[in-house]
Write an enzyme that holds these catalytic residues in place. Sequence first.
Site, PDB file in Angstrom:
ATOM      1  N   SER A 147      -2.140  60.694  -1.820  1.00  0.00           N
ATOM      2  CA  SER A 147      -3.261  60.646  -2.762  1.00  0.00           C
ATOM      3  C   SER A 147      -2.707  60.473  -4.168  1.00  0.00           C
ATOM      4  O   SER A 147      -1.548  60.814  -4.432  1.00  0.00           O
ATOM      5  CB  SER A 147      -4.066  61.954  -2.685  1.00  0.00           C
ATOM      6  OG  SER A 147      -4.977  62.069  -3.766  1.00  0.00           O
ATOM      7  N   TYR A 160      -4.497  71.285  -1.822  1.00  0.00           N
ATOM      8  CA  TYR A 160      -4.588  69.878  -1.421  1.00  0.00           C
ATOM      9  C   TYR A 160      -3.551  69.031  -2.147  1.00  0.00           C
ATOM     10  O   TYR A 160      -2.799  68.272  -1.518  1.00  0.00           O
ATOM     11  CB  TYR A 160      -5.988  69.360  -1.716  1.00  0.00           C
ATOM     12  CG  TYR A 160      -6.189  67.890  -1.402  1.00  0.00           C
ATOM     13  CD1 TYR A 160      -6.365  67.460  -0.094  1.00  0.00           C
ATOM     14  CD2 TYR A 160      -6.213  66.930  -2.420  1.00  0.00           C
ATOM     15  CE1 TYR A 160      -6.560  66.118   0.199  1.00  0.00           C
ATOM     16  CE2 TYR A 160      -6.406  65.588  -2.139  1.00  0.00           C
ATOM     17  CZ  TYR A 160      -6.578  65.191  -0.829  1.00  0.00           C
ATOM     18  OH  TYR A 160      -6.765  63.861  -0.544  1.00  0.00           O
TER      19      TYR A 160
END
Length: 266
Positions: A147, A160
């Site tokens: 990401s 995350y």
Amino acid sequence: MPSKSLDQEFEGKTAFVLGGSSGIGLASARLLAERGAKVVIVGHAPDTLDVAEDLSAGGRKVIGLHGDASQSDFVHQAIETTAKSFGSIDVMLCSAAIHPVGDVVETDEASWDRAFAVNVKSMYLACHFGVPHMIAAGGGSIVTVASVQATSNTPGVCAYASTKGAIVSFTHTLAIDLAKHGIRANTVCPGSIITPMQEHFAKANGNGRSVEDMYKEFAKPVPLGRLGTALEIAELIGFLASERSGFCTGAEFTADGGLLAGLRIF
């Protein structure tokens, strides 16, 4: 140089897709199957087997396996089922992920551990058990999904974002260690993409606002003025999985609509 047409570029290849029942993983599994690959999708969603059956339409060879990708026994069995069913593993896509919300104080230990188990350990297990089959096949391509939050963050994504940074480093090690076996490893770093995970994040942070309104908010800092689609990321993954990216390994490929290129100061 690649000799097959795009719609048949994975003919004769087998793809193992971790996290293939929804979002980017599902879009990628569909693209790989449509371009000739035999595909095994591994998913935690209850409808994983139904998803695989849907992808099998038109005679495509797709197997669905439902289970917890953070569990060693399950992943080992999934890898062996893939090799036994289709004879090899040529492409491995690791995209299983969860997205807990919270800063370092708000994130409890169980949530932290679960995030690393699903987002990172699952990739380790898939590669630990799968790479020997890729070596036996004479090489292949591993693509991991990280990401933009591996390096640049918004508030409240402690666990995350930490897993995504770990994925980038893990992929670097794969590239260095496995190059001698003809195995390439690259990671994709998407920005805001319209997926079930993005929808969940929008609801968790919306304070009563609609998902559509939150998507508009997420799109404001994106130079292209919109969120990306799972298919757009799947196209990048397809490129990295194919012979067209034959000189690419150990790299991060960002697909974020220009988000990280800008500096918003006014």
